[in-house]
Design an enzyme around this catalytic site. Structure first.
Site, PDB file in Angstrom:
ATOM      1  N   HIS A  42       0.767  -1.153  -0.126  1.00  0.00           N
ATOM      2  CA  HIS A  42       0.008  -0.127  -0.076  1.00  0.00           C
ATOM      3  C   HIS A  42       0.737   1.401  -0.095  1.00  0.00           C
ATOM      4  CE1 HIS A  42      -3.895  -1.953   0.398  1.00  0.00           C
ATOM      5  NE2 HIS A  42      -3.171  -2.829   0.938  1.00  0.00           N
ATOM      6  N   ASP A  44       2.177   2.324  -3.031  1.00  0.00           N
ATOM      7  CA  ASP A  44       2.166   3.156  -4.367  1.00  0.00           C
ATOM      8  C   ASP A  44       1.459   4.377  -4.200  1.00  0.00           C
ATOM      9  OD1 ASP A  44      -0.245   1.428  -4.337  1.00  0.00           O
ATOM     10  OD2 ASP A  44       0.080   0.766  -6.308  1.00  0.00           O
ATOM     11  N   SER A 136      -4.766  -9.992 -11.581  1.00  0.00           N
ATOM     12  CA  SER A 136      -5.633 -10.466 -12.831  1.00  0.00           C
ATOM     13  C   SER A 136      -5.878  -9.247 -13.604  1.00  0.00           C
ATOM     14  CB  SER A 136      -6.424 -11.537 -12.695  1.00  0.00           C
ATOM     15  OG  SER A 136      -7.446 -10.892 -11.734  1.00  0.00           O
ATOM     16  N   SER A 137      -6.542  -8.333 -12.848  1.00  0.00           N
ATOM     17  CA  SER A 137      -7.168  -7.097 -13.317  1.00  0.00           C
ATOM     18  C   SER A 137      -5.905  -6.152 -14.016  1.00  0.00           C
ATOM     19  CB  SER A 137      -7.874  -6.258 -12.314  1.00  0.00           C
ATOM     20  OG  SER A 137      -7.073  -5.721 -11.217  1.00  0.00           O
ATOM     21  N   ASP A 181       0.761  -2.416  -9.792  1.00  0.00           N
ATOM     22  CA  ASP A 181       0.249  -3.561 -10.660  1.00  0.00           C
ATOM     23  C   ASP A 181       0.473  -3.248 -12.141  1.00  0.00           C
ATOM     24  OD1 ASP A 181      -0.400  -4.054  -8.356  1.00  0.00           O
ATOM     25  OD2 ASP A 181      -2.591  -3.858  -8.520  1.00  0.00           O
TER      26      ASP A 181
HETATM   27  C1  GLA Z   1      -3.744  -3.257  -4.971  1.00  0.00           C
HETATM   28  C2  GLA Z   1      -3.603  -2.057  -5.644  1.00  0.00           C
HETATM   29  C3  GLA Z   1      -2.243  -1.696  -5.881  1.00  0.00           C
HETATM   30  C4  GLA Z   1      -1.569  -1.575  -4.598  1.00  0.00           C
HETATM   31  C5  GLA Z   1      -1.946  -3.039  -3.837  1.00  0.00           C
HETATM   32  C6  GLA Z   1      -1.340  -2.688  -2.401  1.00  0.00           C
HETATM   33  O1  GLA Z   1      -2.999  -4.495  -5.676  1.00  0.00           O
HETATM   34  O2  GLA Z   1      -4.136  -2.309  -6.912  1.00  0.00           O
HETATM   35  O3  GLA Z   1      -2.147  -0.402  -6.670  1.00  0.00           O
HETATM   36  O4  GLA Z   1      -1.843  -0.535  -3.883  1.00  0.00           O
HETATM   37  O5  GLA Z   1      -3.240  -3.340  -3.729  1.00  0.00           O
HETATM   38  O6  GLA Z   1       0.000  -2.779  -2.248  1.00  0.00           O
END
Ligand code: GLA
Length: 398
Positions: A42, A44, A136-137, A181
């Protein structure tokens, strides 16, 4: 171009494509990987650093353009087939589009950016567990972006494609996620993890030695039902904490740039929950620096220690873990061949990862399954993942 997998998935994809669309427009095929994040939970969306590794699993797409402005989307894993006129796609997805909101969001962003709004027929299929924290998204967004770019010959660079994919998720679908991601998938390089400084964004690729460490994915099989609301709530809490720090400590552009001393200065102004959220973010930055240094030195035990510490912080301060994820990581860490373990992705259920000494993963899985079933009545699922080849068009298909 990358080599196609030896997976039966590709045959199934092409077969479904022919069944759905006939043979008139042969497809080109593309791949984008899923990811696990080693450390940097968490961070990013708080302008911090993350250390994701793109894996050897992800999303495949067989796709071709159409000249009638229709967009037809099929999935090997989902029953829902979506057929829509390009003109009907506005700035937000619709509930009836379900999973197709992700590729439609990318299509929309691509059309806006390039002015090219040709129709598309596409079948997607993947070998990642869906909605379990392996992204996956993002993989479906990135594979769509790469496909549209290649099919139109627009030669947009990978960073821009990652941003296009990211906007599809935040704008079109409405999850306020950070950039990790989509960047992890789009910028992946074979044999490396991505050390992404989200505030830039800037990045560097750090080698990951598959002969020294394997990644065991442990799927709690607990659905991540609260992920979207819980996730957006954390984003909002961090924004509030940042505002308070700007007033009561100092004015910095991102929450991840503050220190524990700053938190002390703002302690009176923040309630206890906000304080813990901010403390996770600030201390996670220290863990990622230590983790990246350990990885560079080939010290997988040192890296593993940061993973386990990260898990504790996400559980206690950030509160995105759950009983299942806590139990599965604790069970893994009880095995002597495990370097460290933590939840991966947003949390709230889904998967955890363990860094394991090569050759020991079956024995780790046995121990974890035994302990976990004892507590929750059903065994988890396991997968051994490897560092992947990165995204691209599959050579010699179509
Ligand atoms: C999800 C979000 C990412 C990131 C993670 C937590 O995967 O899509 O952008 O914030 O949670 O690290």
């Amino acid at each position: 171009m990358i080599d196609p997998p030896r997976s039966p998935l590709l045959d199934a994809l092409l077969q479904r494509y022919r069944l759905a669309f006939g043979t008139e427009r042969p497809p080109r095929c593309f791949f984008a990987p899923g990811r696990i994040n080693l450390v940097g939970a968490h961070l990013d969306y708080n302008g911090g650093d993350v250390l994701p590794m793109a894996v050897d699993r992800g999303l495949y797409a067989a796709a071709a353009l159409r000249d009638d402005g229709r967009i037809l989307l099929h999935s090997l894993d989902q029953d829902l087939v979506v057929e829509v006129d390009a003109a009907a796609i506005q700035s937000r997805t619709r509930p009836e589009w379900g999973w197709a909101g992700y590729p439609l969001g990318v299509w929309h962003g691509f059309a806006q950016r390039t002015g090219k709004a040709l129709g598309l027929q596409m079948v997607v299929g993947g070998d990642l567990p869906i909605a379990s924290g392996l992204s996956s998204s993002a993989a479906i967004e990135v594979v769509t972006a790469i496909a549209l770019d290649a099919l139109h010959g627009t030669q947009i660079d990978r960073q821009q494609l990652a941003l296009l994919a990211h906007r599809a998720e935040t704008g079109f679908v409405g999850l306020r996620c950070g950039i990790m991601d989509q960047f992890a998938s789009a910028l992946a390089r074979p044999g490396h993890v991505l050390w992404l400084h989200c505030a830039g964004p800037r990045w560097e690729h750090v080698p990951f030695d598959p002969a020294a460490c394997e990644v065991l994915v442990m799927d709690t099989l607990k659905p991540r039902a609260l992920a979207k609301t819980g996730f957006n709530e954390r984003v909002a809490q961090c924004a509030t904490a940042h505002e308070l720090l700007r007033v009561h400590a100092r004015d910095l552009p991102h929450l991840a740039q503050y220190t524990l001393a700053d938190l002390e200065l703002a302690r009176e102004a923040m309630d206890e929950v906000l304080l813990r959220r901010a403390r996770h973010v600030v201390t996670e930055m220290e863990r990622i620096r230590a983790g990246a240094a350990a990885l560079r030195a080939g010290d997988y035990a040192g890296l593993g220690a940061q993973l386990s510490a990260s898990h504790r912080s996400t559980a206690v301060d950030y509160e995105v873990s759950c009983a299942e994820l806590d139990a599965i990581t604790a069970a893994a860490c009880a095995h002597p061949a495990v370097f460290g373990a933590r939840l991966t992705g947003a949390g709230f259920g889904g998967c955890a990862i363990a860094l394991v000494r090569p050759g020991a993963s079956s024995s780790v899985a046995r121990l974890v399954a035994e302990r976990y079933s004892g507590q929750f009545g059903a065994p988890p699922a396991f997968d051994l993942l490897r560092v992947g080849t990165g995204p691209g068009e599959l050579r010699g298909i179509g």
